[in-house]
Design a protein around this motif. Structure first.
Motif, mmCIF file in Angstrom:
data_model
loop_
_atom_site.group_PDB
_atom_site.id
_atom_site.type_symbol
_atom_site.label_atom_id
_atom_site.label_comp_id
_atom_site.label_asym_id
_atom_site.label_seq_id
_atom_site.Cartn_x
_atom_site.Cartn_y
_atom_site.Cartn_z
ATOM 1 N N ALA A 1 0.837 -1.171 0.000
ATOM 2 C CA ALA A 1 0.000 0.000 0.000
ATOM 3 C C ALA A 1 0.881 1.232 0.000
ATOM 4 O O ALA A 1 1.967 1.242 0.554
ATOM 5 N N GLU A 2 0.396 2.275 -0.633
ATOM 6 C CA GLU A 2 1.106 3.559 -0.657
ATOM 7 C C GLU A 2 0.301 4.553 0.156
ATOM 8 O O GLU A 2 -0.909 4.690 -0.032
ATOM 9 N N VAL A 3 0.965 5.239 1.065
ATOM 10 C CA VAL A 3 0.303 6.211 1.921
ATOM 11 C C VAL A 3 0.942 7.573 1.702
ATOM 12 O O VAL A 3 2.156 7.699 1.690
ATOM 13 N N ARG A 4 0.101 8.592 1.530
ATOM 14 C CA ARG A 4 0.591 9.970 1.406
ATOM 15 C C ARG A 4 -0.041 10.805 2.499
ATOM 16 O O ARG A 4 -1.227 10.690 2.781
ATOM 17 N N THR A 5 0.760 11.641 3.065
ATOM 18 C CA THR A 5 0.270 12.529 4.111
ATOM 19 C C THR A 5 0.355 13.962 3.616
ATOM 20 O O THR A 5 1.328 14.351 2.999
ATOM 21 N N ILE A 6 -0.652 14.697 3.919
ATOM 22 C CA ILE A 6 -0.644 16.121 3.569
ATOM 23 C C ILE A 6 -0.336 16.889 4.844
ATOM 24 O O ILE A 6 -1.023 16.746 5.847
ATOM 25 N N LYS A 7 0.720 17.679 4.775
ATOM 26 C CA LYS A 7 1.033 18.487 5.945
ATOM 27 C C LYS A 7 0.869 19.963 5.609
ATOM 28 O O LYS A 7 1.124 20.385 4.491
ATOM 29 N N SER A 8 0.446 20.666 6.579
ATOM 30 C CA SER A 8 0.219 22.089 6.416
ATOM 31 C C SER A 8 1.546 22.821 6.266
ATOM 32 O O SER A 8 2.470 22.595 7.027
ATOM 33 N N GLU A 9 1.619 23.687 5.272
ATOM 34 C CA GLU A 9 2.835 24.461 5.044
ATOM 35 C C GLU A 9 2.439 25.890 4.704
ATOM 36 O O GLU A 9 1.616 26.113 3.828
ATOM 37 N N GLN A 10 3.014 26.836 5.402
ATOM 38 C CA GLN A 10 2.716 28.240 5.136
ATOM 39 C C GLN A 10 3.723 28.798 4.147
ATOM 40 O O GLN A 10 4.915 28.492 4.232
ATOM 41 N N GLN A 11 3.232 29.604 3.232
ATOM 42 C CA GLN A 11 4.080 30.297 2.270
ATOM 43 C C GLN A 11 3.754 31.780 2.341
ATOM 44 O O GLN A 11 2.606 32.165 2.513
ATOM 45 N N GLN A 12 4.779 32.584 2.198
ATOM 46 C CA GLN A 12 4.537 34.013 2.098
ATOM 47 C C GLN A 12 4.447 34.357 0.621
ATOM 48 O O GLN A 12 5.339 34.010 -0.157
ATOM 49 N N VAL A 13 3.351 35.004 0.253
ATOM 50 C CA VAL A 13 3.127 35.379 -1.137
ATOM 51 C C VAL A 13 2.734 36.847 -1.206
ATOM 52 O O VAL A 13 2.207 37.412 -0.254
ATOM 53 N N LEU A 14 2.981 37.435 -2.338
ATOM 54 C CA LEU A 14 2.591 38.818 -2.586
ATOM 55 C C LEU A 14 1.190 38.821 -3.180
ATOM 56 O O LEU A 14 0.929 38.108 -4.152
ATOM 57 N N THR A 15 0.281 39.575 -2.581
ATOM 58 C CA THR A 15 -1.080 39.675 -3.104
ATOM 59 C C THR A 15 -1.493 41.131 -3.246
ATOM 60 O O THR A 15 -0.941 42.010 -2.582
ATOM 61 N N VAL A 16 -2.449 41.348 -4.125
ATOM 62 C CA VAL A 16 -3.073 42.662 -4.288
ATOM 63 C C VAL A 16 -4.579 42.446 -4.349
ATOM 64 O O VAL A 16 -5.042 41.340 -4.636
ATOM 65 N N PRO A 17 -5.373 43.473 -4.089
ATOM 66 C CA PRO A 17 -6.823 43.330 -4.231
ATOM 67 C C PRO A 17 -7.183 42.957 -5.672
ATOM 68 O O PRO A 17 -6.525 43.405 -6.621
ATOM 69 N N ARG A 18 -8.223 42.144 -5.828
ATOM 70 C CA ARG A 18 -8.641 41.716 -7.169
ATOM 71 C C ARG A 18 -8.996 42.918 -8.044
ATOM 72 O O ARG A 18 -8.784 42.914 -9.247
ATOM 73 N N THR A 19 -9.494 43.981 -7.420
ATOM 74 C CA THR A 19 -9.880 45.180 -8.168
ATOM 75 C C THR A 19 -8.676 45.935 -8.731
ATOM 76 O O THR A 19 -8.836 46.800 -9.580
ATOM 77 N N ALA A 20 -7.470 45.615 -8.268
ATOM 78 C CA ALA A 20 -6.263 46.294 -8.745
ATOM 79 C C ALA A 20 -5.729 45.688 -10.037
ATOM 80 O O ALA A 20 -4.862 46.269 -10.683
ATOM 81 N N ILE A 21 -6.238 44.521 -10.422
ATOM 82 C CA ILE A 21 -5.749 43.822 -11.617
ATOM 83 C C ILE A 21 -6.635 44.135 -12.807
ATOM 84 O O ILE A 21 -7.856 44.063 -12.714
ATOM 85 N N SER A 22 -6.003 44.465 -13.933
ATOM 86 C CA SER A 22 -6.736 44.597 -15.183
ATOM 87 C C SER A 22 -6.376 43.369 -16.009
ATOM 88 O O SER A 22 -5.213 43.179 -16.376
ATOM 89 N N TYR A 23 -7.377 42.528 -16.252
ATOM 90 C CA TYR A 23 -7.164 41.303 -17.033
ATOM 91 C C TYR A 23 -7.333 41.654 -18.501
ATOM 92 O O TYR A 23 -8.337 42.218 -18.904
ATOM 93 N N ASN A 24 -6.323 41.336 -19.299
ATOM 94 C CA ASN A 24 -6.266 41.775 -20.682
ATOM 95 C C ASN A 24 -5.755 40.635 -21.552
ATOM 96 O O ASN A 24 -4.943 39.836 -21.101
ATOM 97 N N THR A 25 -6.187 40.589 -22.805
ATOM 98 C CA THR A 25 -5.717 39.530 -23.708
ATOM 99 C C THR A 25 -4.220 39.637 -23.979
ATOM 100 O O THR A 25 -3.580 38.657 -24.331
ATOM 101 N N TYR A 26 -3.641 40.817 -23.798
ATOM 102 C CA TYR A 26 -2.206 41.017 -24.025
ATOM 103 C C TYR A 26 -1.391 40.827 -22.747
ATOM 104 O O TYR A 26 -0.187 41.009 -22.735
#
Length: 100
Positions: free
Chosen positions: A1-26
């Motif tokens: 049998a194969e067993v996998r465990t998921i462990k909690s890991e924190q990452q620091q990421v850079l985020t901005v408000p969704r309203t600050a992003i302009s989604y564009n085809t380019y």
């Protein structure tokens, strides 16, 4: 049998408000607020790569530094190099932004 465990890991990421992003085809972009040659604040278009979206915030994986100031509202009224004035008189709640 194969067993996998998921462990909690924190990452620091850079985020901005969704309203600050302009989604564009380019490519997606934000407007950074920078100081112009005359000392006045201007909006500078900055292309970014985005990642996960969670609770009204978007992860920025490339193209923006952690100390950058970005425009959160009114992107459709801006153009690159336009003078801006910071107005924090209205409190914006990023987590309450509805997703389409």
């Amino acid at each position: 049998a194969e067993v996998r465990t998921i462990k909690s890991e924190q990452q620091q990421v850079l985020t901005v408000p969704r309203t600050a992003i302009s989604y564009n085809t380019y490519g997606d972009f934000v407007y950074r607020i920078v100081e112009g040659e005359d000392g006045k604040l201007i909006a500078k278009r900055q292309q970014v790569q985005t990642g996960e979206v969670r609770e009204g915030r978007v992860q920025i994986t490339k193209g923006l530094e952690a100390d950058a100031r970005v425009v959160r509202a009114g992107l459709v009224k801006l153009r690159d190099g336009q003078p801006v004035q910071i107005d924090n008189s209205v409190e914006l709640e990023d987590a309450k932004v509805a997703t389409p």
